[in-house]
Write a protein that holds these residues in place. Sequence first.
Motif: not given
Length: 324
Positions: A39-55, A57-64
């Motif tokens: 669980f801790l490993g998966i949570t850390f990996v997901e957190w790292r992914k979200r940290q690297s995700l961009p914000f 843009d307007p009208y964009q809601s996937e993978s960001c």
Amino acid sequence: MTKPTTSYSHSTASSEPMPLTEQLLQFAAVVVVAAVVAFLGITFVEWRKRQSLPFCDPYQSESCLPCPENARCIGGDMECSSGFNRHGKFCVRDRDIEKSVKAIEEFIVQKVCGHYTLPFCKQIGPEQLTVLEATQLLENVKLVEVLSINPETFKLAGQQGLETAKNRLIRTQNVQGLLELQCPTDLLEYYKPYWCRAQEWILSHYSTLLILIPLMILPVIVLRGAYRNRKVSKRAEQLYVQVCEALEEKSRNNASGNEKWIVASHLRDHLLTLRERQYNAVWHAVEQMVCKDSRIDQYPKLVKGESKVVWEWQGKLAFLHSTK
């Protein structure tokens, strides 16, 4: 013969199988530890992914990442709006601007609710302040100096302060179609002038004050009078001693002559200060002491064509008494 028997029994006891309950507990502990690590490993990996995700843009809601409040997201990055500072992935209001907003808000509310006399104090207040007048008031250059706000900060906080003030006040539309700002009843009580509150308090406690004020003033008057009488009496005693010394010295210096007297008014002006001459209480007390002293004789006498009251020492002289 006894030693081999003992060794055989020990090896037999150690080869007995582990009870089923202990095996289940060990297996459960291993499963729990493995689950926690996973669980801790998966949570850390997901957190790292979200940290690297961009914000987003307007009208964009996937993978960001969703664009935070009070921010503008362009090209995968975010930029905080005016008056806000970036704090991690959030935009936090600038403290200086926040203080300025509160100062402007309080100024407008005070202008509407507190800078005029209220009907509660039987006075007529001025006309209500319109939103347009409040906006023009914020454009006044002197207001920046009054509120001690940086001009650049004032530009960013002015409109926000006006909006927050409007939320605290009552907004109505007058006959000209302009939006007016009126003070709610609860704020009227809070911003009521101090003189008005004092007037209301006095009227509500009128009967109590009518009794307490004389009871408080009377002791002050009595104590003040007693202190003044004591002060006058002490000063009069000092002057009386000086009068006796002056009369005795006059009588001693003119022992063989006839002019042993002193004009009382001349002696008064010689001994009293300018302030004491304005109040006759001290000298009047001295005259009372002289009248009661049998060693001093007082009588009218014509001095340079004017009738004067003179004092003359009739007691024994100090140097004659000492000689005897």
